[in-house]
Write a protein that holds these residues in place. Structure first.
Motif, PDB file in Angstrom:
ATOM      1  N   LYS A 176      11.238  -5.213  -7.516  1.00 46.56           N
ATOM      2  CA  LYS A 176      10.378  -5.943  -6.584  1.00 46.56           C
ATOM      3  C   LYS A 176      10.725  -7.420  -6.597  1.00 46.56           C
ATOM      4  O   LYS A 176      10.871  -8.024  -7.657  1.00 46.56           O
ATOM      5  N   GLN A 184       7.362   2.869  -3.114  1.00 41.94           N
ATOM      6  CA  GLN A 184       7.611   2.003  -4.260  1.00 41.94           C
ATOM      7  C   GLN A 184       8.038   2.798  -5.486  1.00 41.94           C
ATOM      8  O   GLN A 184       8.934   2.376  -6.241  1.00 41.94           O
ATOM      9  N   GLU A 185       7.413   3.947  -5.709  1.00 41.06           N
ATOM     10  CA  GLU A 185       7.798   4.786  -6.845  1.00 41.06           C
ATOM     11  C   GLU A 185       9.228   5.287  -6.682  1.00 41.06           C
ATOM     12  O   GLU A 185       9.997   5.329  -7.656  1.00 41.06           O
ATOM     13  N   GLN A 212       0.810  -1.221   0.000  1.00 41.45           N
ATOM     14  CA  GLN A 212       0.000   0.000   0.000  1.00 41.45           C
ATOM     15  C   GLN A 212       0.846   1.276   0.000  1.00 41.45           C
ATOM     16  O   GLN A 212       0.322   2.371  -0.204  1.00 41.45           O
ATOM     17  N   ASN A 213       2.150   1.142   0.228  1.00 35.95           N
ATOM     18  CA  ASN A 213       3.023   2.317   0.305  1.00 35.95           C
ATOM     19  C   ASN A 213       3.493   2.683  -1.102  1.00 35.95           C
ATOM     20  O   ASN A 213       4.631   2.415  -1.508  1.00 35.95           O
ATOM     21  N   GLU A 214       2.609   3.318  -1.853  1.00 36.02           N
ATOM     22  CA  GLU A 214       2.875   3.599  -3.258  1.00 36.02           C
ATOM     23  C   GLU A 214       4.003   4.617  -3.446  1.00 36.02           C
ATOM     24  O   GLU A 214       4.809   4.498  -4.381  1.00 36.02           O
ATOM     25  N   LYS A 215       4.101   5.603  -2.575  1.00 33.75           N
ATOM     26  CA  LYS A 215       5.155   6.609  -2.708  1.00 33.75           C
ATOM     27  C   LYS A 215       6.542   5.983  -2.572  1.00 33.75           C
ATOM     28  O   LYS A 215       7.443   6.282  -3.351  1.00 33.75           O
TER      29      LYS A 215
END
Length: 277
Positions: free
Chosen positions: A108, A98-99, A93-96
């Motif tokens: 990943k 991951q980007e 859920q931690n999209e920032k």
């Protein structure tokens, strides 16, 4: 922040997972721990290793997320002196985050861990133990060896010995009344857990949780978990969390059957480094 560590995890890493490294002052381990502050001395972040296995943990205050890039710079340079690669654990859920990792060349990899939670406003079951079995907390020095033995059996590991268990009990959040065991009629410890209560945020975390290998699938784990839930409801807490390894870890079906939902999955992300040994 949803993605930063709980107070329980800080205690567990400092006083159990890496307790002996902190006590010995092992230099290669200690130098990987760095605090980040504002010019005024306000603590806003930390870089550290949880497993001392080229793994990087980035903790940052939500108001200072722009600092993450610099934190990764520092950690990667440091790690490049001892390793050709680095990895970090990130919730899906931690999209920032991951980007940012993609921009920095991370890829990943496999699942790292699950974190489930139980809403303590929900009802819980009444589960009876087999006749003669009891649930109680660890009482005294006389219990410590039995407590260590059942832990070692459940996790098939000697990492928690009497010395490590002593260090764990020194953690600020450890309370002996929350170090719980199921005891057989002949006094053997069969199932255990430690409950870490965070009254500030009105939550709790269960870590570790385990059952002796010869006494699984007879309802002991479910009975202990439900006992814990009732204790926490009585304290009027809001939610309790429990982590596990990815599938096919044996605890996953148990936690789901008791009602731990809202599963969050964390993944390893890895990157090759230019080795500067």
């Amino acid at each position: 922040s949803l993605f930063n560590w709980s107070s329980a995890r800080w205690d567990i890493v400092r006083y159990r997972v890496q307790a002996k490294n902190f006590v010995s002052g092992e230099k290669n381990f200690i130098r990987k721990h760095h605090l980040w502050e504002t010019e005024e001395g306000k603590l806003i972040g930390a870089t550290l290793t949880e497993n001392n296995d080229h793994d990087l943990v980035i903790i940052v205050h939500p108001d200072f997320e722009e600092l993450e890039d610099r934190m990764f710079d520092w950690a990667e340079i440091l790690e490049s002196h001892s390793s050709k690669n680095i990895k970090t654990c990130v919730y899906a859920q931690n999209e920032k985050r991951q980007e940012l990792l993609k921009k920095r060349g991370y890829k990943k990899q496999s699942e790292a861990e699950y974190m489930r939670s139980f809403d303590l406003s929900k009802n819980t079951e009444d589960i009876e133990l087999p006749k003669g079995f009891t649930i109680r907390n660890v009482h005294s020095h006389n219990d410590f060896e039995n407590r260590v033995n059942v832990h070692q059996n459940a996790f098939e590991s000697k990492s928690l010995d009497l010395e490590a268990y002593k260090l764990l009990r020194q953690a600020p959040g450890y309370q002996i009344e929350n170090d719980l065991v199921i005891v057989s009629p002949d006094g053997q410890f069969l199932c255990f857990c430690v409950v870490w209560v965070d009254d500030t945020n009105n939550i709790a975390e269960i870590e570790p949780f385990g059952t002796h290998s010869e006494f699984r699938n007879i309802g002991l784990g479910k009975a202990l978990l439900n006992n814990v839930l009732k204790r926490l409801k009585a304290r009027k807490l809001d939610r309790v969390y429990i982590g596990s390894n990815p599938e096919p870890a044996i605890g996953n079906r148990l936690y789901e059957s008791v009602g731990f939902s809202d599963r969050r999955i964390a993944y390893w992300w890895g990157k090759d480094l230019q080795w500067n040994k």
